[in-house]
Design a protein around this motif. Structure first.
Motif, PDB file in Angstrom:
ATOM      1  N   VAL A  80      67.953  68.883  54.937  1.00 36.57           N
ATOM      2  CA  VAL A  80      66.903  67.813  54.743  1.00 36.57           C
ATOM      3  C   VAL A  80      65.851  68.326  54.142  1.00 36.57           C
ATOM      4  CG1 VAL A  80      65.592  66.113  55.878  1.00 36.57           C
ATOM      5  CG2 VAL A  80      68.055  66.444  56.482  1.00 36.57           C
ATOM      6  N   ILE A  81      65.383  69.427  54.575  1.00 38.63           N
ATOM      7  CA  ILE A  81      64.017  70.246  54.281  1.00 38.63           C
ATOM      8  C   ILE A  81      64.202  70.677  52.957  1.00 38.63           C
ATOM      9  CG2 ILE A  81      62.614  72.052  54.568  1.00 38.63           C
ATOM     10  CD1 ILE A  81      63.098  72.107  57.656  1.00 38.63           C
ATOM     11  N   TYR A  82      65.329  71.099  52.385  1.00 43.60           N
ATOM     12  CA  TYR A  82      65.297  71.803  51.096  1.00 43.60           C
ATOM     13  C   TYR A  82      65.786  70.705  50.048  1.00 43.60           C
ATOM     14  CZ  TYR A  82      64.649  76.394  52.930  1.00 43.60           C
ATOM     15  OH  TYR A  82      64.273  77.589  53.918  1.00 43.60           O
ATOM     16  N   ASN A  83      66.202  69.556  50.619  1.00 41.93           N
ATOM     17  CA  ASN A  83      66.516  68.388  49.743  1.00 41.93           C
ATOM     18  C   ASN A  83      65.288  67.826  49.265  1.00 41.93           C
ATOM     19  OD1 ASN A  83      67.442  66.073  48.128  1.00 41.93           O
ATOM     20  ND2 ASN A  83      69.258  65.932  49.729  1.00 41.93           N
ATOM     21  N   LYS A  84      64.491  68.290  48.142  1.00 41.45           N
ATOM     22  CA  LYS A  84      63.314  67.915  47.661  1.00 41.45           C
ATOM     23  C   LYS A  84      63.339  66.391  47.300  1.00 41.45           C
ATOM     24  CE  LYS A  84      61.585  72.382  46.099  1.00 41.45           C
ATOM     25  NZ  LYS A  84      61.336  73.041  45.070  1.00 41.45           N
ATOM     26  N   ARG A  85      64.137  65.723  46.695  1.00 45.60           N
ATOM     27  CA  ARG A  85      64.367  64.485  46.223  1.00 45.60           C
ATOM     28  C   ARG A  85      64.366  63.517  47.305  1.00 45.60           C
ATOM     29  NH1 ARG A  85      69.139  63.293  42.260  1.00 45.60           N
ATOM     30  NH2 ARG A  85      67.995  61.365  42.101  1.00 45.60           N
ATOM     31  N   PHE A  86      65.241  63.712  48.433  1.00 49.81           N
ATOM     32  CA  PHE A  86      65.145  63.165  49.798  1.00 49.81           C
ATOM     33  C   PHE A  86      63.791  63.137  50.443  1.00 49.81           C
ATOM     34  CE2 PHE A  86      66.016  62.690  54.279  1.00 49.81           C
ATOM     35  CZ  PHE A  86      66.993  61.464  54.381  1.00 49.81           C
ATOM     36  N   ILE A  87      63.075  64.419  50.409  1.00 50.33           N
ATOM     37  CA  ILE A  87      61.919  64.360  50.807  1.00 50.33           C
ATOM     38  C   ILE A  87      60.926  63.356  50.366  1.00 50.33           C
ATOM     39  CG2 ILE A  87      59.841  65.786  51.261  1.00 50.33           C
ATOM     40  CD1 ILE A  87      62.023  66.349  53.529  1.00 50.33           C
ATOM     41  N   ILE A  88      60.839  63.359  48.891  1.00 50.96           N
ATOM     42  CA  ILE A  88      60.104  62.496  48.198  1.00 50.96           C
ATOM     43  C   ILE A  88      60.356  61.165  48.224  1.00 50.96           C
ATOM     44  CG2 ILE A  88      59.556  61.528  45.823  1.00 50.96           C
ATOM     45  CD1 ILE A  88      59.835  64.500  44.931  1.00 50.96           C
ATOM     46  N   LEU A  89      61.705  60.761  48.693  1.00 48.12           N
ATOM     47  CA  LEU A  89      62.114  59.202  48.904  1.00 48.12           C
ATOM     48  C   LEU A  89      61.595  59.281  50.334  1.00 48.12           C
ATOM     49  CD1 LEU A  89      63.884  56.749  48.382  1.00 48.12           C
ATOM     50  CD2 LEU A  89      65.737  57.933  49.288  1.00 48.12           C
ATOM     51  N   VAL A 193      67.446  49.074  46.928  1.00 51.08           N
ATOM     52  CA  VAL A 193      67.753  50.299  46.145  1.00 51.08           C
ATOM     53  C   VAL A 193      67.548  51.635  47.098  1.00 51.08           C
ATOM     54  CG1 VAL A 193      66.657  51.819  44.298  1.00 51.08           C
ATOM     55  CG2 VAL A 193      67.034  49.298  44.100  1.00 51.08           C
ATOM     56  N   ALA A 194      66.454  51.783  47.750  1.00 53.49           N
ATOM     57  CA  ALA A 194      66.263  52.931  48.723  1.00 53.49           C
ATOM     58  C   ALA A 194      67.214  53.271  49.464  1.00 53.49           C
ATOM     59  CB  ALA A 194      64.787  52.459  49.637  1.00 53.49           C
ATOM     60  N   LEU A 195      67.998  52.278  50.252  1.00 53.79           N
ATOM     61  CA  LEU A 195      69.043  52.513  51.080  1.00 53.79           C
ATOM     62  C   LEU A 195      70.202  53.093  50.414  1.00 53.79           C
ATOM     63  CD1 LEU A 195      69.032  49.798  53.883  1.00 53.79           C
ATOM     64  CD2 LEU A 195      67.801  51.936  53.922  1.00 53.79           C
ATOM     65  N   GLU A 200      73.441  58.884  48.501  1.00 55.70           N
ATOM     66  CA  GLU A 200      73.511  59.624  47.119  1.00 55.70           C
ATOM     67  C   GLU A 200      72.819  60.832  46.894  1.00 55.70           C
ATOM     68  OE1 GLU A 200      73.047  57.485  43.578  1.00 55.70           O
ATOM     69  OE2 GLU A 200      74.091  55.776  44.213  1.00 55.70           O
ATOM     70  N   LEU A 201      71.499  60.856  47.627  1.00 52.37           N
ATOM     71  CA  LEU A 201      70.680  62.278  47.607  1.00 52.37           C
ATOM     72  C   LEU A 201      71.328  63.180  48.598  1.00 52.37           C
ATOM     73  CD1 LEU A 201      67.021  60.835  47.409  1.00 52.37           C
ATOM     74  CD2 LEU A 201      68.487  61.664  45.598  1.00 52.37           C
ATOM     75  N   SER A 202      71.852  62.501  49.767  1.00 50.31           N
ATOM     76  CA  SER A 202      72.524  63.589  50.615  1.00 50.31           C
ATOM     77  C   SER A 202      73.990  64.014  50.163  1.00 50.31           C
ATOM     78  CB  SER A 202      72.601  62.922  52.014  1.00 50.31           C
ATOM     79  OG  SER A 202      73.483  61.639  51.798  1.00 50.31           O
ATOM     80  N   SER A 208      74.828  60.533  58.257  1.00 47.96           N
ATOM     81  CA  SER A 208      73.547  60.403  59.176  1.00 47.96           C
ATOM     82  C   SER A 208      72.183  60.148  58.439  1.00 47.96           C
ATOM     83  CB  SER A 208      73.894  61.480  60.140  1.00 47.96           C
ATOM     84  OG  SER A 208      73.889  62.680  59.555  1.00 47.96           O
ATOM     85  N   TYR A 209      72.098  60.737  57.269  1.00 50.62           N
ATOM     86  CA  TYR A 209      70.779  60.820  56.796  1.00 50.62           C
ATOM     87  C   TYR A 209      70.299  59.197  56.741  1.00 50.62           C
ATOM     88  CZ  TYR A 209      70.564  65.165  54.104  1.00 50.62           C
ATOM     89  OH  TYR A 209      70.593  66.390  53.705  1.00 50.62           O
ATOM     90  N   LEU A 210      70.819  58.184  56.760  1.00 49.21           N
ATOM     91  CA  LEU A 210      70.663  56.636  56.936  1.00 49.21           C
ATOM     92  C   LEU A 210      69.822  56.507  58.133  1.00 49.21           C
ATOM     93  CD1 LEU A 210      73.786  55.149  55.324  1.00 49.21           C
ATOM     94  CD2 LEU A 210      71.561  54.954  54.438  1.00 49.21           C
TER      95      LEU A 210
END
Length: 211
Positions: A80-89, A193-195, A200-202, A208-210
């Protein structure tokens, strides 16, 4: 729904939520005539049924040692921490929830001095009706004409700009209703869109990212 995108699935989620917000108080008011103890029993029965359904549908949990559990948690946190796009979202959606929750905080507070205390109920009535009427159409239009990142961005912009109506020199009830309608349309754009972006970002490997 194989011929529809994931945005449509979350749009139906939004519809169900709004229907619950609209019908829930009506059902609760009706049940109150049965007496408080009976309402508690009915509610408990419904929750028991839902728990049983979840137990039947959820996959069995694999047994792991404490060390394996810690390693799994550590691995998931790093992903999660290294997933920059997920952090931005996540940061964007933090702003989304701060804005959306003003539907329950700032807007009712703005009506605190209104002569009719039932004006506050209009906020949730307007939100529910607009969502039920326009959620699917909004999703369809956005999917056809906008990229998802633009849909999310424009939706957040609309939600934020909705508070400008509270500064307008008009009766507060009209300001609040206009704010609610505008914020709701922004939410209709953002929410599906966000959900849909989360799995996809995960990389769809960690649903479980949800959470």
């Amino acid at each position: 729904m194989p011929d529809k995108s994931s945005e449509y699935c979350f749009s139906y989620h939004s519809l169900a939520e709004s229907a619950g917000m609209l019908l829930g108080p009506l059902c609760a008011s009706t049940l109150m005539y049965l007496g408080y103890p009976n309402v508690c029993k009915i509610s408990a029965f419904i929750f028991i049924i839902l728990v049983i359904i979840q137990i039947m549908l959820l996959p069995e949990k694999k047994s792991r040692s404490d060390k394996e559990k810690l390693n799994l948690i550590s691995t998931n946190i790093k992903k999660v921490i290294y997933n920059k796009r997920f952090i931005i979202l996540s940061l964007l959606m933090s702003g989304y929830f701060i804005t959306f929750n003003q539907l329950y905080l700032l807007l009712p507070l703005s009506l605190k001095e209104a002569e009719n205390e039932y004006f506050i109920a209009y906020i949730f009535l307007v939100y529910s009706l607009v969502t039920l009427a326009f959620q699917m159409k909004t999703t369809e239009v956005c999917e056809r004409n906008l990229a998802r990142n633009r849909t999310l961005g424009y939706g957040l912009l609309i939600m934020g700009s909705s508070f400008l109506f509270l500064l307008a020199p008009i009766p507060i009830i009209f300001s609040v209703i206009l704010t609610t309608i505008t914020m709701t349309f922004g939410n209709l754009m953002c929410f599906p869109v966000a959900l849909s972006l989360v799995p996809e970002l995960s990389k769809k490997e960690k649903p479980s990212y949800l959470l």
